[in-house]
Structures are given as C-alpha cells and as structure tokens.
Motif scaffolding. Structure first.
Motif, PDB file in Angstrom:
ATOM      1  N   ALA A 163     -35.174  -7.734 -14.939  1.00  0.00           N
ATOM      2  CA  ALA A 163     -35.369  -6.351 -14.674  1.00  0.00           C
ATOM      3  C   ALA A 163     -36.305  -6.541 -12.928  1.00  0.00           C
ATOM      4  O   ALA A 163     -35.748  -6.012 -12.151  1.00  0.00           O
ATOM      5  CB  ALA A 163     -35.816  -5.207 -14.792  1.00  0.00           C
ATOM      6  N   GLU A 164     -37.112  -7.113 -13.234  1.00  0.00           N
ATOM      7  CA  GLU A 164     -38.307  -7.270 -11.702  1.00  0.00           C
ATOM      8  C   GLU A 164     -37.517  -8.280 -10.620  1.00  0.00           C
ATOM      9  O   GLU A 164     -37.392  -7.885  -9.879  1.00  0.00           O
ATOM     10  CB  GLU A 164     -39.471  -8.608 -12.062  1.00  0.00           C
ATOM     11  N   ASP A 165     -36.214  -9.353 -11.071  1.00  0.00           N
ATOM     12  CA  ASP A 165     -36.278 -10.431 -10.167  1.00  0.00           C
ATOM     13  C   ASP A 165     -34.473  -9.175  -9.638  1.00  0.00           C
ATOM     14  O   ASP A 165     -34.066  -9.671  -8.599  1.00  0.00           O
ATOM     15  CB  ASP A 165     -35.780 -10.963 -10.945  1.00  0.00           C
ATOM     16  N   TYR A 166     -34.547  -8.575 -10.592  1.00  0.00           N
ATOM     17  CA  TYR A 166     -33.220  -7.803 -10.125  1.00  0.00           C
ATOM     18  C   TYR A 166     -33.531  -6.532  -8.916  1.00  0.00           C
ATOM     19  O   TYR A 166     -32.611  -6.143  -8.023  1.00  0.00           O
ATOM     20  CB  TYR A 166     -32.328  -6.943 -10.778  1.00  0.00           C
ATOM     21  N   ILE A 167     -34.594  -6.463  -9.305  1.00  0.00           N
ATOM     22  CA  ILE A 167     -35.005  -5.283  -7.932  1.00  0.00           C
ATOM     23  C   ILE A 167     -35.675  -5.812  -6.895  1.00  0.00           C
ATOM     24  O   ILE A 167     -35.066  -5.272  -5.975  1.00  0.00           O
ATOM     25  CB  ILE A 167     -36.531  -4.542  -8.896  1.00  0.00           C
ATOM     26  N   ILE A 168     -36.203  -6.617  -6.991  1.00  0.00           N
ATOM     27  CA  ILE A 168     -36.606  -7.658  -5.606  1.00  0.00           C
ATOM     28  C   ILE A 168     -35.688  -8.389  -5.305  1.00  0.00           C
ATOM     29  O   ILE A 168     -35.329  -7.907  -4.342  1.00  0.00           O
ATOM     30  CB  ILE A 168     -37.989  -8.537  -6.063  1.00  0.00           C
ATOM     31  N   ASP A 169     -34.379  -8.913  -5.556  1.00  0.00           N
ATOM     32  CA  ASP A 169     -33.305  -9.453  -5.067  1.00  0.00           C
ATOM     33  C   ASP A 169     -32.565  -8.510  -4.544  1.00  0.00           C
ATOM     34  O   ASP A 169     -31.757  -8.958  -3.502  1.00  0.00           O
ATOM     35  CB  ASP A 169     -32.769 -10.155  -5.989  1.00  0.00           C
ATOM     36  N   ASN A 170     -32.123  -7.312  -5.140  1.00  0.00           N
ATOM     37  CA  ASN A 170     -31.429  -6.720  -4.768  1.00  0.00           C
ATOM     38  C   ASN A 170     -32.063  -4.690  -4.990  1.00  0.00           C
ATOM     39  O   ASN A 170     -31.027  -4.424  -3.360  1.00  0.00           O
ATOM     40  CB  ASN A 170     -30.263  -5.865  -6.045  1.00  0.00           C
ATOM     41  N   LEU A 171     -32.708  -4.875  -5.074  1.00  0.00           N
ATOM     42  CA  LEU A 171     -32.974  -2.937  -4.445  1.00  0.00           C
ATOM     43  C   LEU A 171     -33.701  -3.183  -2.908  1.00  0.00           C
ATOM     44  O   LEU A 171     -34.194  -1.990  -2.628  1.00  0.00           O
ATOM     45  CB  LEU A 171     -33.556  -2.457  -5.726  1.00  0.00           C
ATOM     46  N   PHE A 172     -34.751  -3.721  -2.906  1.00  0.00           N
ATOM     47  CA  PHE A 172     -35.850  -3.538  -2.155  1.00  0.00           C
ATOM     48  C   PHE A 172     -35.437  -4.115  -1.046  1.00  0.00           C
ATOM     49  O   PHE A 172     -35.355  -3.165   0.098  1.00  0.00           O
ATOM     50  CB  PHE A 172     -36.788  -4.782  -2.218  1.00  0.00           C
ATOM     51  N   THR A 173     -34.253  -4.972  -0.770  1.00  0.00           N
ATOM     52  CA  THR A 173     -33.053  -4.333   0.215  1.00  0.00           C
ATOM     53  C   THR A 173     -32.391  -3.740   1.003  1.00  0.00           C
ATOM     54  O   THR A 173     -32.087  -3.048   2.310  1.00  0.00           O
ATOM     55  CB  THR A 173     -32.078  -6.216   0.427  1.00  0.00           C
ATOM     56  N   ILE A 222     -39.423   2.701  -4.008  1.00  0.00           N
ATOM     57  CA  ILE A 222     -38.471   2.714  -5.289  1.00  0.00           C
ATOM     58  C   ILE A 222     -39.606   3.629  -7.075  1.00  0.00           C
ATOM     59  O   ILE A 222     -40.297   3.080  -6.726  1.00  0.00           O
ATOM     60  CB  ILE A 222     -37.762   1.579  -5.900  1.00  0.00           C
ATOM     61  N   ASN A 223     -38.704   4.570  -7.523  1.00  0.00           N
ATOM     62  CA  ASN A 223     -39.796   5.386  -8.377  1.00  0.00           C
ATOM     63  C   ASN A 223     -39.314   4.558  -9.307  1.00  0.00           C
ATOM     64  O   ASN A 223     -38.209   4.533  -9.967  1.00  0.00           O
ATOM     65  CB  ASN A 223     -39.116   6.533  -8.300  1.00  0.00           C
ATOM     66  N   LEU A 224     -39.957   4.053 -10.180  1.00  0.00           N
ATOM     67  CA  LEU A 224     -39.949   2.998 -11.159  1.00  0.00           C
ATOM     68  C   LEU A 224     -40.510   3.621 -12.655  1.00  0.00           C
ATOM     69  O   LEU A 224     -41.742   3.925 -12.728  1.00  0.00           O
ATOM     70  CB  LEU A 224     -40.703   1.730 -11.499  1.00  0.00           C
ATOM     71  N   TYR A 225     -39.229   4.146 -13.169  1.00  0.00           N
ATOM     72  CA  TYR A 225     -39.795   5.202 -14.383  1.00  0.00           C
ATOM     73  C   TYR A 225     -39.761   4.477 -15.266  1.00  0.00           C
ATOM     74  O   TYR A 225     -38.906   3.560 -15.917  1.00  0.00           O
ATOM     75  CB  TYR A 225     -39.068   6.296 -14.770  1.00  0.00           C
ATOM     76  N   SER A 226     -40.535   4.648 -16.494  1.00  0.00           N
ATOM     77  CA  SER A 226     -40.085   4.003 -18.315  1.00  0.00           C
ATOM     78  C   SER A 226     -41.264   5.089 -18.821  1.00  0.00           C
ATOM     79  O   SER A 226     -41.288   5.269 -18.747  1.00  0.00           O
ATOM     80  CB  SER A 226     -41.782   2.603 -17.595  1.00  0.00           C
ATOM     81  N   PHE A 227     -40.400   4.467 -20.291  1.00  0.00           N
ATOM     82  CA  PHE A 227     -41.611   5.101 -20.585  1.00  0.00           C
ATOM     83  C   PHE A 227     -42.320   4.021 -21.539  1.00  0.00           C
ATOM     84  O   PHE A 227     -42.682   2.521 -21.633  1.00  0.00           O
ATOM     85  CB  PHE A 227     -40.802   5.286 -22.256  1.00  0.00           C
ATOM     86  N   PRO A 228     -43.444   4.727 -21.855  1.00  0.00           N
ATOM     87  CA  PRO A 228     -44.974   4.102 -21.327  1.00  0.00           C
ATOM     88  C   PRO A 228     -45.108   2.676 -22.410  1.00  0.00           C
ATOM     89  O   PRO A 228     -44.550   2.817 -23.910  1.00  0.00           O
ATOM     90  CB  PRO A 228     -45.995   4.527 -21.503  1.00  0.00           C
ATOM     91  N   VAL A 229     -45.232   1.764 -22.227  1.00  0.00           N
ATOM     92  CA  VAL A 229     -45.985   1.386 -21.090  1.00  0.00           C
ATOM     93  C   VAL A 229     -44.717  -0.393 -20.669  1.00  0.00           C
ATOM     94  O   VAL A 229     -45.369  -1.007 -21.622  1.00  0.00           O
ATOM     95  CB  VAL A 229     -46.958   0.335 -20.728  1.00  0.00           C
ATOM     96  N   SER A 230     -44.017  -0.442 -19.416  1.00  0.00           N
ATOM     97  CA  SER A 230     -42.964  -1.814 -19.312  1.00  0.00           C
ATOM     98  C   SER A 230     -43.716  -2.389 -18.436  1.00  0.00           C
ATOM     99  O   SER A 230     -44.307  -2.208 -17.757  1.00  0.00           O
ATOM    100  CB  SER A 230     -41.656  -0.788 -18.725  1.00  0.00           C
ATOM    101  N   ILE A 264     -42.639   0.172  -4.775  1.00  0.00           N
ATOM    102  CA  ILE A 264     -43.110   0.605  -6.492  1.00  0.00           C
ATOM    103  C   ILE A 264     -43.749   2.170  -6.208  1.00  0.00           C
ATOM    104  O   ILE A 264     -45.221   1.858  -6.085  1.00  0.00           O
ATOM    105  CB  ILE A 264     -42.867  -1.046  -6.758  1.00  0.00           C
ATOM    106  N   ASN A 265     -43.245   2.514  -6.736  1.00  0.00           N
ATOM    107  CA  ASN A 265     -44.112   3.896  -6.906  1.00  0.00           C
ATOM    108  C   ASN A 265     -43.779   3.993  -8.819  1.00  0.00           C
ATOM    109  O   ASN A 265     -42.761   4.374  -9.291  1.00  0.00           O
ATOM    110  CB  ASN A 265     -43.782   4.960  -7.191  1.00  0.00           C
ATOM    111  N   ASN A 266     -44.156   3.442  -9.583  1.00  0.00           N
ATOM    112  CA  ASN A 266     -43.970   3.690 -10.872  1.00  0.00           C
ATOM    113  C   ASN A 266     -44.686   5.089 -11.105  1.00  0.00           C
ATOM    114  O   ASN A 266     -45.947   5.842 -10.769  1.00  0.00           O
ATOM    115  CB  ASN A 266     -46.081   2.749 -11.575  1.00  0.00           C
TER     116      ASN A 266
END
Length: 106
Positions: free
Chosen positions: A42-52, A57-65, A77-79
């Motif tokens: 996910a980290e690589d996908y977000i950096i490579d595809n969503l940052f551009t 980016i609101n990054l939602y997670s059931f604790p803790v990712s 990133i807004n966690n």
C-alpha cells in the motif's frame, strides 16, 4: 451497519488497497469504494500512484496499520483511525503509539 453508513457519507474519492496476502476475491463491496489490485504494498502504491493525483490523502484504518506509521512523515497524509466498540487489546496498545492521529468513532 454503522460502518456502511460511514462509507456512504464520505464525499471524496475512496480506494481500498488490499493487503498483498489478501485473496484475489477479497474486494470491498461498496459503490463508494474503488478496489485497488496491485502487487505493490500500500505504501508504494500510494506514493507512486496517489501522491501525484491528490494534494491530501485521508488514510483510514482500523487501528493500527503499519501503512499509517510508515507514511506519517509525508505532509500529504492525514491519518485517521476508525474506532469501534469492540477493539481487541492489540489495537488499544497500538493506539498508544499514535495518539496524534485523528479519530473517527463508529
């Protein structure tokens, strides 16, 4: 039901990035969610595809990712932790590490 309502109330573009070990058929079935199938973590996908494409980016997670922990240094990133009434002890312990994150109670 509460989680589905929460999802349906979101107004942004929403993505579900599967864990690399998730089965191919494990999709998130909600019309507001775009399922991402990628061999990248996910980290690589977000950096490579969503940052551009997105300034924030609101990054939602059931604790803790670990994704949230690994990306917390990026200003885009807004966690946000999704908290439920039945969190296991492991999740409560992990939350102590990331108290600064925003929280949503459902």
């Amino acid at each position: 039901k509460k989680f589905t309502k929460f999802l349906n109330d979101l107004n942004e573009k929403n993505f579900y990035i599967k864990h690399p070990r998730a089965k191919l058929k494990d999709n998130f079935n909600n019309k507001k969610i775009t399922n991402i199938i990628s061999k990248k973590i996910a980290e690589d996908y977000i950096i490579d595809n969503l940052f551009t494409k997105y300034n924030k980016i609101n990054l939602y997670s059931f604790p803790v990712s670990t994704v949230q922990i690994n990306l917390e240094k990026f200003k885009q990133i807004n966690n946000i932790l999704i908290l439920t009434e039945n969190l296991p002890q492991r999740a409560r312990d992990g939350m102590k590490i990331i108290k600064k994150y925003s929280k949503v109670f459902i």
